[in-house]
Motif scaffolding. Structure first.
Motif, short mmCIF file in Angstrom:
data_model
loop_
_atom_site.label_atom_id
_atom_site.label_comp_id
_atom_site.label_asym_id
_atom_site.label_seq_id
_atom_site.Cartn_x
_atom_site.Cartn_y
_atom_site.Cartn_z
N ALA A 4 -0.26 5.28 -7.55
CA ALA A 4 -1.00 4.26 -8.29
C ALA A 4 -2.47 4.22 -7.88
CB ALA A 4 -0.37 2.89 -8.05
N HIS A 5 -3.32 3.83 -8.82
CA HIS A 5 -4.73 3.59 -8.53
C HIS A 5 -4.92 2.11 -8.23
CE1 HIS A 5 -6.08 7.58 -9.74
NE2 HIS A 5 -5.26 7.48 -10.78
N GLY A 6 -5.82 1.80 -7.31
CA GLY A 6 -6.04 0.41 -6.96
C GLY A 6 -4.96 -0.11 -6.02
N ARG A 7 -4.98 -1.42 -5.78
CA ARG A 7 -4.04 -2.03 -4.84
C ARG A 7 -3.46 -3.31 -5.44
NH1 ARG A 7 -6.97 -3.04 0.78
NH2 ARG A 7 -4.87 -2.87 1.64
N LYS A 55 1.12 4.23 -2.80
CA LYS A 55 0.96 5.65 -2.45
C LYS A 55 2.14 6.47 -2.96
CE LYS A 55 0.12 8.73 1.50
NZ LYS A 55 -0.07 8.79 2.99
N ASP A 74 0.83 -1.21 0.00
CA ASP A 74 0.00 0.00 0.00
C ASP A 74 0.87 1.26 0.00
OD1 ASP A 74 -2.39 -1.35 -0.09
OD2 ASP A 74 -2.77 -1.22 2.08
N TRP A 92 -15.84 4.09 -9.61
CA TRP A 92 -14.47 3.83 -9.14
C TRP A 92 -14.38 4.15 -7.65
CZ3 TRP A 92 -10.27 1.41 -10.72
CH2 TRP A 92 -9.07 1.65 -10.05
N ARG A 93 -13.88 3.18 -6.89
CA ARG A 93 -13.79 3.37 -5.45
C ARG A 93 -12.37 3.79 -5.07
NH1 ARG A 93 -17.60 -0.90 -5.57
NH2 ARG A 93 -15.99 -2.51 -5.69
#
Length: 221
Positions: A21-24, A17, A13, A220-221
């Motif tokens: 980046a988007h998402g995990r 950060k 994570d 999009w979350r």
């Protein structure tokens, strides 16, 4: 970062950060795993003999015919965040990738497989553009589905995505997909230079079309 934070998920994570980046990115298991494969004909002088091959890279390049794969230790614990992500998803995408050493291993962690079977998300499987030397030599598109089903017989699919040029027998692929509860979507997703690689923009466009045709996805979350 893993060593400093003491947790793989927190470290990943933080990397995300730092990179914006988007998402995990989430590991599938909470413990180190070794991939092992049962291979027929690993020794060319003994074409009918079964051998055990160890290690992801070794399995990916093994001579002979892979019969099945498993992980050691057996029944490893899943990462809770990965299970939660699957259960919370609108769509789950499997593949493309090395079939025995990248795609199927996600089905070998019991809690993760259970989540993939029970999630309300729709499931799309992306087929490779060509057999992988060593690992899936001689495999037809439908055989990829058959070996997947052999490792996870209760897993259902909604859509199987394939490049039209990579499917010589549409009827057989359609029948194999139907046995898993899914339909086949053919789309031009290959790189335009003729190499067996997916074009990222064409693949994204195919996913977008599938998501819209087979059910809306949330914001999009």
């Amino acid at each position: 970062l893993w060593e400093q934070l003491g947790d793989h998920v927190s470290a990943l994570d933080l990397v995300g950060k730092l990179l914006g980046a988007h998402g995990r990115v989430l590991p599938m298991s909470a413990v180190p795993l070794e991939l092992q494969a049962l291979v027929r004909g690993h020794d060319a002088d003994r074409p009918d003999e079964l051998s055990t091959v160890r290690g992801q890279a070794t399995v990916a390049l093994t001579p002979g015919e892979v019969q099945s794969v498993h992980v050691v230790p057996e029944d490893p614990p899943a990462v809770p965040e990965a299970v939660a992500a699957v259960l919370d998803a609108d769509w789950v995408v499997l593949g493309p990738g090395s079939w025995f050493s990248s795609v199927i291993p996600h089905l070998l962690v019991p809690e993760l497989l259970e989540a993939l079977q029970e999630t309300k998300a729709r499931r799309v499987l992306s087929l490779n553009l060509a057999p992988q030397p060593g690992e899936t030599d001689g495999f037809s598109p439908q055989r990829h589905l058959e070996v997947l089903a052999r490792h996870a017989p209760k897993l259902a699919l909604d859509v199987v995505l394939a490049d039209e040029a990579a499917v010589p027998d549409r009827d057989s692929l359609t029948e194999a997909a139907q046995r898993l509860g899914g339909t086949v979507e053919l789309a031009p997703v290959a790189a335009l230079d003729g190499s067996p690689r997916h074009d990222p923009e064409l693949l994204a466009a195919a996913y977008d079309r599938i998501f819209r045709m087979h059910g809306r996805i949330g914001p999009w979350r």
